[in-house]
Enzyme design. Structure first.
Site, PDB file in Angstrom:
ATOM      1  N   LYS A  93       0.846  -1.201   0.000  1.00  0.00           N
ATOM      2  CA  LYS A  93       0.000   0.000   0.000  1.00  0.00           C
ATOM      3  C   LYS A  93       0.881   1.251   0.000  1.00  0.00           C
ATOM      4  O   LYS A  93       0.693   2.165  -0.780  1.00  0.00           O
ATOM      5  CB  LYS A  93      -0.924  -0.017   1.222  1.00  0.00           C
ATOM      6  CG  LYS A  93      -1.828   1.187   1.325  1.00  0.00           C
ATOM      7  CD  LYS A  93      -2.778   1.104   2.493  1.00  0.00           C
ATOM      8  CE  LYS A  93      -3.515   2.424   2.636  1.00  0.00           C
ATOM      9  NZ  LYS A  93      -4.413   2.483   3.771  1.00  0.00           N
ATOM     10  N   GLU A 119      10.466  -4.669   4.765  1.00  0.00           N
ATOM     11  CA  GLU A 119      10.570  -6.076   4.350  1.00  0.00           C
ATOM     12  C   GLU A 119      10.304  -6.204   2.849  1.00  0.00           C
ATOM     13  O   GLU A 119      11.040  -6.875   2.107  1.00  0.00           O
ATOM     14  CB  GLU A 119       9.540  -6.949   5.089  1.00  0.00           C
ATOM     15  CG  GLU A 119       9.806  -7.137   6.572  1.00  0.00           C
ATOM     16  CD  GLU A 119       9.054  -6.138   7.428  1.00  0.00           C
ATOM     17  OE1 GLU A 119       8.844  -4.985   6.960  1.00  0.00           O
ATOM     18  OE2 GLU A 119       8.687  -6.494   8.554  1.00  0.00           O
ATOM     19  N   GLY A 127      -4.886  -1.607   4.958  1.00  0.00           N
ATOM     20  CA  GLY A 127      -4.043  -2.719   4.500  1.00  0.00           C
ATOM     21  C   GLY A 127      -4.705  -4.068   4.724  1.00  0.00           C
ATOM     22  O   GLY A 127      -4.726  -4.923   3.842  1.00  0.00           O
ATOM     23  N   ARG A 128      -5.287  -4.272   5.905  1.00  0.00           N
ATOM     24  CA  ARG A 128      -5.867  -5.596   6.216  1.00  0.00           C
ATOM     25  C   ARG A 128      -7.255  -5.774   5.594  1.00  0.00           C
ATOM     26  O   ARG A 128      -7.883  -6.807   5.782  1.00  0.00           O
ATOM     27  CB  ARG A 128      -5.894  -5.820   7.724  1.00  0.00           C
ATOM     28  CG  ARG A 128      -6.578  -4.733   8.541  1.00  0.00           C
ATOM     29  CD  ARG A 128      -6.271  -4.907  10.026  1.00  0.00           C
ATOM     30  NE  ARG A 128      -6.743  -3.785  10.833  1.00  0.00           N
ATOM     31  CZ  ARG A 128      -6.076  -2.670  11.046  1.00  0.00           C
ATOM     32  NH1 ARG A 128      -4.899  -2.485  10.470  1.00  0.00           N
ATOM     33  NH2 ARG A 128      -6.569  -1.705  11.804  1.00  0.00           N
ATOM     34  N   GLU A 177      -4.892  -6.801  14.732  1.00  0.00           N
ATOM     35  CA  GLU A 177      -4.377  -5.484  14.357  1.00  0.00           C
ATOM     36  C   GLU A 177      -5.502  -4.448  14.448  1.00  0.00           C
ATOM     37  O   GLU A 177      -5.249  -3.271  14.668  1.00  0.00           O
ATOM     38  CB  GLU A 177      -3.785  -5.512  12.930  1.00  0.00           C
ATOM     39  CG  GLU A 177      -2.873  -4.331  12.627  1.00  0.00           C
ATOM     40  CD  GLU A 177      -2.055  -4.500  11.353  1.00  0.00           C
ATOM     41  OE1 GLU A 177      -0.853  -4.849  11.435  1.00  0.00           O
ATOM     42  OE2 GLU A 177      -2.596  -4.283  10.252  1.00  0.00           O
ATOM     43  N   HIS A 217      -5.267 -33.556  16.986  1.00  0.00           N
ATOM     44  CA  HIS A 217      -4.152 -34.378  17.468  1.00  0.00           C
ATOM     45  C   HIS A 217      -3.027 -33.502  18.000  1.00  0.00           C
ATOM     46  O   HIS A 217      -1.885 -33.956  18.111  1.00  0.00           O
ATOM     47  CB  HIS A 217      -3.672 -35.289  16.340  1.00  0.00           C
ATOM     48  CG  HIS A 217      -4.767 -36.217  15.884  1.00  0.00           C
ATOM     49  ND1 HIS A 217      -4.997 -37.433  16.455  1.00  0.00           N
ATOM     50  CD2 HIS A 217      -5.744 -36.043  14.953  1.00  0.00           C
ATOM     51  CE1 HIS A 217      -6.050 -38.001  15.875  1.00  0.00           C
ATOM     52  NE2 HIS A 217      -6.519 -37.170  14.963  1.00  0.00           N
ATOM     53  N   LYS A 240       9.204  -1.239  14.490  1.00  0.00           N
ATOM     54  CA  LYS A 240       9.796  -0.856  13.193  1.00  0.00           C
ATOM     55  C   LYS A 240      10.890   0.180  13.415  1.00  0.00           C
ATOM     56  O   LYS A 240      11.981   0.084  12.849  1.00  0.00           O
ATOM     57  CB  LYS A 240       8.729  -0.207  12.296  1.00  0.00           C
ATOM     58  CG  LYS A 240       7.785  -1.162  11.600  1.00  0.00           C
ATOM     59  CD  LYS A 240       6.916  -0.372  10.609  1.00  0.00           C
ATOM     60  CE  LYS A 240       5.679  -1.132  10.188  1.00  0.00           C
ATOM     61  NZ  LYS A 240       4.747  -0.336   9.398  1.00  0.00           N
TER      62      LYS A 240
HETATM   63  O1  F6P Z   1       2.176  -4.270   9.888  1.00  0.00           O
HETATM   64  C1  F6P Z   1       1.724  -2.987   9.648  1.00  0.00           C
HETATM   65  C2  F6P Z   1       1.224  -2.798   8.253  1.00  0.00           C
HETATM   66  O2  F6P Z   1       1.090  -1.445   8.042  1.00  0.00           O
HETATM   67  C3  F6P Z   1      -0.100  -3.517   7.965  1.00  0.00           C
HETATM   68  O3  F6P Z   1      -1.193  -2.849   8.424  1.00  0.00           O
HETATM   69  C4  F6P Z   1      -0.026  -3.635   6.484  1.00  0.00           C
HETATM   70  O4  F6P Z   1      -0.955  -4.559   5.999  1.00  0.00           O
HETATM   71  C5  F6P Z   1       1.399  -4.076   6.310  1.00  0.00           C
HETATM   72  O5  F6P Z   1       2.119  -3.321   7.280  1.00  0.00           O
HETATM   73  C6  F6P Z   1       1.984  -3.877   4.955  1.00  0.00           C
HETATM   74  O6  F6P Z   1       1.960  -2.542   4.547  1.00  0.00           O
HETATM   75  P1  F6P Z   1       2.173  -2.119   3.052  1.00  0.00           P
HETATM   76  O7  F6P Z   1       1.084  -2.733   2.250  1.00  0.00           O
HETATM   77  O8  F6P Z   1       2.125  -0.633   3.041  1.00  0.00           O
HETATM   78  O9  F6P Z   1       3.519  -2.641   2.613  1.00  0.00           O
END
Ligand code: F6P
Length: 551
Positions: A211, A217, A271-272, A357, A388, A516
């Site tokens: 987003k 990452e 995002g979620r 979240e 199990h 972060k």
């Molecule tokens: O973990 C925090 C967060 O902002 C989530 O809400 C989001 O889904 C994820 O990181 C990834 O964010 P982006 O889509 O901006 O890379």
């Protein structure tokens, strides 16, 4: 935010009533409630189309449900729901509207956010996705050397990974063997390395899903993927092998992705909640665009149900209220998600982000500390595997864990008795949790088995099941794209209702920021860069131990 819709006095009064119900029901057992009322299933089950929710195996009776609905009214659930639909900035800490429902809206009306009808933009992106998906699947969009794509690697994390990865796995029967989807999320290089092993750069496409297009990452993984591709096909290949899904179009272009391969969305999509947006592109590539549209339509059906059905027959509201009943009144802190469907084995992980979240918060809309518990710990695994592993604790442990069982009536594969056994196990677990087994029953069983009395007396307590353990069961015809869309939207709205009752903002996620920020600060220490900051003695000790062990 206008909180006049949330009536604290009435909410407190509703909770007092619920406390009194708990005292009244403390010694009531569900098995006796079932024995005393053959209509209990009919009384406490409700449907949305083909989707049935049986909530009769809960510690409830009609007065409890009445008080729970009173609580929802007092908390202004309906007006908050209407405010969300009207595009009000209910995500008040980020000053944003919450309109992911527009992404799956099937009607012809305008959907206005900040004075603008967002539907034309949504349809424009969907149309572009449709063409792209069709062309990739038909082999008309190819890699740099003209070969059709066989492998697509989605690089994203959190909402830009969990939804597409979970849905792709759940809908495998709709995918093609010659077009494989892979998901890389972890900054751990092992994730990328293991995924790329065996892939042919000439036939591999990367989708950078983010987003913000700033998430460390994802950007780290994207850079490594780019390097892997360029090493083998050269710089010119990047625009043929990369696509991006983001709200940050300039950053996508700066990465070298051509405009035609950038699929946008908007800041009113959290995002979620973004699986319905361009973030769903890998799903559409995997299952085809028509199926993706069915997925959206299923969620759209649940939206209509949630928006228009009275709370008393409203699936998300009922599930939310039962969750509040257990979390706040009974003090149960976790919730197990138990799909009897191997392909749904990422569903609990997906719901962890969606729920935890969203509602893992401690401050109210009036900027005060919450007075009671908020979001539960969500966990789970598909059945029968979990039986199990951790079901022992669910049946006989000291914590009571409300469970959601999910089951499709019709499997995709007709293989002997597999599905009948799966279904029997699913129904057996909720029945066992509810019924339990008394000491008298155990002793009688041991007697019939011929065990001597002394040994039976010693063993019997270990074989007792306290029972009276709550569960919901969600039953649906088949796990098809439409049903899956409906199920996800059901849980989204459940989370919304709970957030409304707890009077928190379910749409921000400030709690992920500190880690972060500290990781950024610590990187120079790990890399041994000059001028790196000093830390507490534990962190310094760990850094020193890390370095002495580096090979
Ligand atoms: O973990 C925090 C967060 O902002 C989530 O809400 C989001 O889904 C994820 O990181 C990834 O964010 P982006 O889509 O901006 O890379």
């Amino acid at each position: 935010m206008d909180q006049t819709k949330f009536d604290q006095t009435k909410v407190d009064a509703a909770f007092l009533k619920l406390d009194a119900h708990k005292t009244r029901l403390q010694n009531t057992r569900m098995r006796d409630q079932f024995a005393g009322d053959p209509t209990r299933f009919g009384l406490f089950s409700v449907s949305c189309g083909d989707l049935l929710l049986d909530y009769s195996k809960n510690r409830i009776d009609t007065p409890v449900m009445t008080s729970l609905f009173d609580l929802a009214h007092a908390a202004g659930v309906e007006s908050k729901r209407d405010a969300m639909w009207a595009g009000e900035h209910i995500n008040f800490t980020e000053d944003r509207a919450v309109q992911h429902m527009a992404l799956r809206y099937q009607g012809d009306s305008e959907v206005v956010v900040d004075g603008l009808d967002v539907m034309p933009d949504i349809r424009r992106v969907l149309a572009a996705m449709k063409i792209f998906v069709g062309d990739v699947r038909a082999g008309e969009i190819t890699g740099h050397s003209g070969q059709a794509f066989t492998d697509i690697v989605n690089i994203g994390i959190g909402g830009s990974d969990l939804g597409p990865a979970m849905v792709t796995a759940a809908l495998v029967p709709y995918t093609r063997a010659d077009l494989r989807l892979h998901y890389v999320s972890n900054v751990d290089g092992a994730h990328m390395a293991d995924t790329l092993k065996g892939l042919d750069p000439a036939r591999t496409m990367f989708i950078i899903a983010s987003k913000t297009f700033t998430t460390d990452e994802t950007m780290t993984n994207a850079a490594s993927a780019r390097e892997w591709l360029v090493n083998s096909l050269g710089d010119d290949a990047v625009q043929d092998h990369f696509a991006a899904l983001s709200t940050n179009i300039p950053a996508c272009k700066a990465f070298g992705i051509s405009e035609a391969r950038i699929f946008g969305f908007w800041d009113w999509v959290g995002g979620r909640y973004s699986v319905w947006s361009a973030i769903g592109l890998p799903i559409a590539l995997a299952i085809g665009f028509d199926n993706f549209e069915q997925f959206l339509a299923g969620a759209g059906e649940m939206d209509i149900h949630f928006r228009d059905t009275p709370l008393e027959k409203n699936l998300p509201t009922i599930m939310a209220l039962l969750g509040v009943w257990y979390r706040n009144v009974w003090g149960f802190s976790t919730q197990a998600i138990l799909p009897y469907d191997q392909r749904m084995n990422r569903f609990a992980a997906y719901l962890q982000q969606q729920d935890m979240e969203s509602n893992g918060k401690s401050v109210t809309a009036e900027n005060k500390s919450v007075s009671g518990a908020t979001g539960p710990i969500i966990w789970g695994e598909s059945g029968t595997n979990g039986q199990h592993a951790f079901y022992q604790l669910i049946h006989q442990g000291t914590d009571i864990i409300p469970c959601d069982f999910l089951l499709a009536v019709n499997p995709h594969e007709m293989m002997g008795q597999h599905h009948a056994k799966l279904a029997a196990n699913c129904f057996a677990q909720s029945e066992a949790l509810m019924l339990g087994k008394t000491l008298e029953q155990v002793l009688a069983e041991l007697d019939i088995a011929g065990m001597d009395e002394d040994r039976a007396k010693q063993l019997a307590p270990h074989k007792v099941f306290s029972g009276n353990r709550p569960s919901n069961t969600l039953l649906y015809s088949k796990l098809d794209p439409k049903t899956l869309g409906k199920l996800i939207a059901l849980y989204e709205h459940k989370v919304f209702v709970q957030g409304a009752i707890w009077n928190i903002n379910s749409f921000d996620q400030w709690g992920v920021e500190l880690g972060k920020q500290l990781a950024k600060d610590l990187l120079p220490n790990v890399l041994d860069k000059a001028g790196a900051a000093t830390h507490d003695s534990s962190t310094e000790g760990l850094l020193a131990a890390f370095k002495t062990r580096q090979i």
